[in-house]
Design an enzyme around this catalytic site. Structure first.
Site, PDB file in Angstrom:
ATOM      1  N   HIS A   1      -2.365 -10.210  11.831  1.00 58.38           N
ATOM      2  CA  HIS A   1      -1.898  -9.101  11.420  1.00 58.38           C
ATOM      3  C   HIS A   1      -1.538  -8.164  12.395  1.00 58.38           C
ATOM      4  CE1 HIS A   1      -1.662  -5.326   9.339  1.00 58.38           C
ATOM      5  NE2 HIS A   1      -2.777  -4.901   9.867  1.00 58.38           N
TER       6      HIS A   1
ATOM      7  N   CYS B   1      -3.701  -3.484   4.262  1.00 58.17           N
ATOM      8  CA  CYS B   1      -2.604  -4.621   4.557  1.00 58.17           C
ATOM      9  C   CYS B   1      -2.853  -6.131   4.342  1.00 58.17           C
ATOM     10  CB  CYS B   1      -2.643  -4.389   6.041  1.00 58.17           C
ATOM     11  SG  CYS B   1      -2.021  -2.937   6.763  1.00 58.17           S
TER      12      CYS B   1
ATOM     13  N   GLU C   1       0.703  -1.468   0.063  1.00 58.03           N
ATOM     14  CA  GLU C   1      -0.158  -0.082   0.070  1.00 58.03           C
ATOM     15  C   GLU C   1       0.924   1.232  -0.243  1.00 58.03           C
ATOM     16  OE1 GLU C   1      -1.915   1.098   3.888  1.00 58.03           O
ATOM     17  OE2 GLU C   1      -1.839  -1.065   4.082  1.00 58.03           O
TER      18      GLU C   1
END
Length: 389
Positions: free
Chosen positions: A233, A111, A79
């Site tokens: 994450h 993400c 990103e």
């Protein structure tokens, strides 16, 4: 035929700032950063390390000549894209000297996109025996100096080689995705830094995990106890922990809770010292878990991938016998331990020079044995990279 992760590596820039120092400079209690969000150090990238050079540096040590001949697809998840049209994968393909008849693309969804790339690669390989896919997750997390998100910045890249008969982890056929439209974190094309609703971001992450987990458990029949560990994450290390605790309820035995929370702490050791690497955060966490937790062959890891906006996915992988031989723990420890610590003033100078694309090679290229490739020039919007011999 089994398909999964055959090789795995990462690269972090050669500079960092201490969260203790940053907290003092921002007139904040250091425990807010070290305990509150669970971060100790934050990687700081020089101008000469962008998503392309970091991606190459992450992959260079794990690819053999045979790998390069058999890689049929290169996918870069990011990103922090540097071009609206040209894929960073093309530059990385060239710098790594991968055979020319490979498909090269770049993927974006906050993400989450590295997981989308892995699932794409897995499907791609299903009818191509002997071929391989290289996935690169490379990002520079930047929120601005003195911003609310500043302590959750970071930089780095993860390289993942997918193949048949993988030597680290077999990817199971049990993935489940969940999508909901929410403005928790986004960056309009007109803006240099992201727009963040901090509270909504945390709530959306946890809500997405819970919704996806409940549906995943319903469809697969899996329970918490079926996994040796979970991997999340982690834009900051306390985020995954908060979500994880929501399913470690009274129905889970204390011995299982303790085992899983110990494994979770193993999984965030690297993230704690690198910071947020956006698309690569889950997979940096996976490397940390594999290098610090003992597994038996066949044990399963549950992975939660999340990208603001929001898309998430839960899937699992099974550990392959002899996986330890494919890891690079000693290299990674040395890479992080040998980094140069910046003062807050120096970090701010690095930050500003990156925004203005002002190179300082004498400062930036000093003493980084793990950087073989760096950005050397930008002229007429064309980026030139050099390889250290």
């Amino acid at each position: 035929m089994a398909i999964g992760i055959d090789k795995l590596d990462f690269y972090a820039p050669n500079f960092f700032v201490s969260m203790d120092d940053l907290a003092v400079a921002r007139d904040t209690d250091p425990n807010k950063f070290k305990i509150g969000i669970g971060q100790s150090k934050m990687a700081v990238n020089p101008v000469s390390q962008d998503i392309i050079s970091m991606g190459v540096n992450a992959a260079q040590d794990i690819l053999s000549e045979d790998d390069k001949e058999n890689i049929d697809m290169v996918v870069v998840a990011t990103e922090s894209g540097i071009d609206h049209s040209k894929a960073a994968a093309i530059e990385i393909h060239d710098l790594l000297q991968i055979q020319p008849f490979a498909r090269c693309i770049e993927m974006k969804e906050a993400c989450y996109s590295a997981t989308a790339a892995i699932q794409l690669g897995k499907d791609f390989l299903s009818n191509r025996p002997g071929k391989k896919v290289l996935v690169i997750a490379s990002d520079i997390a930047r929120y601005g100096l003195n911003s609310g998100g500043e302590p959750t910045q970071g930089a780095g890249a993860i390289a993942i080689l997918l193949s048949h008969n993988p030597r680290i982890m077999e990817l199971n056929d049990d993935s489940l995705s969940y999508t909901t439209n929410v403005y928790d974190f986004w960056r309009p094309t007109s803006e240099r830094y992201p727009v963040v609703d901090g509270k909504l971001s945390k709530d959306a992450y946890i809500e997405s995990f819970n919704t996806a987990w409940n549906e995943y458990a319903k469809r697969t029949g899996h329970e918490v106890k079926d996994f040796e560990s979970f991997c999340f994450h982690v834009p900051f290390t306390k985020m995954g922990e908060k979500a994880f605790k929501t399913i470690l309820n009274e129905n889970v035995e204390d011995s299982i809770k303790n085992r899983l929370m110990e494994a979770y702490q193993d999984s965030v050791l690297l993230n704690r010292d690198v910071g947020n690497v956006y698309t690569g955060s889950l997979y940096l966490s996976l490397i940390s878990l594999l290098e610090n937790h003992e597994f038996n062959a066949g044990e399963k890891v549950c992975l939660f991938s999340y990208g603001s906006g929001a898309v998430c996915e839960i899937f699992s992988g099974s550990i392959v016998s002899g996986y330890e031989a494919e890891l690079n723990k000693e290299k990674h420890s040395d890479m992080l331990d040998s980094r140069e610590q910046l003062s807050v003033e120096e970090y701010e100078t690095f930050f500003t020079r990156f925004d203005n694309q002002e190179f300082d090679f004498e400062r930036e290229l000093k003493g980084d044995p793990y950087s073989k490739v760096y950005l050397s020039n930008i002229e007429d919007h064309i980026r030139t990279y050099k390889t250290e011999q």
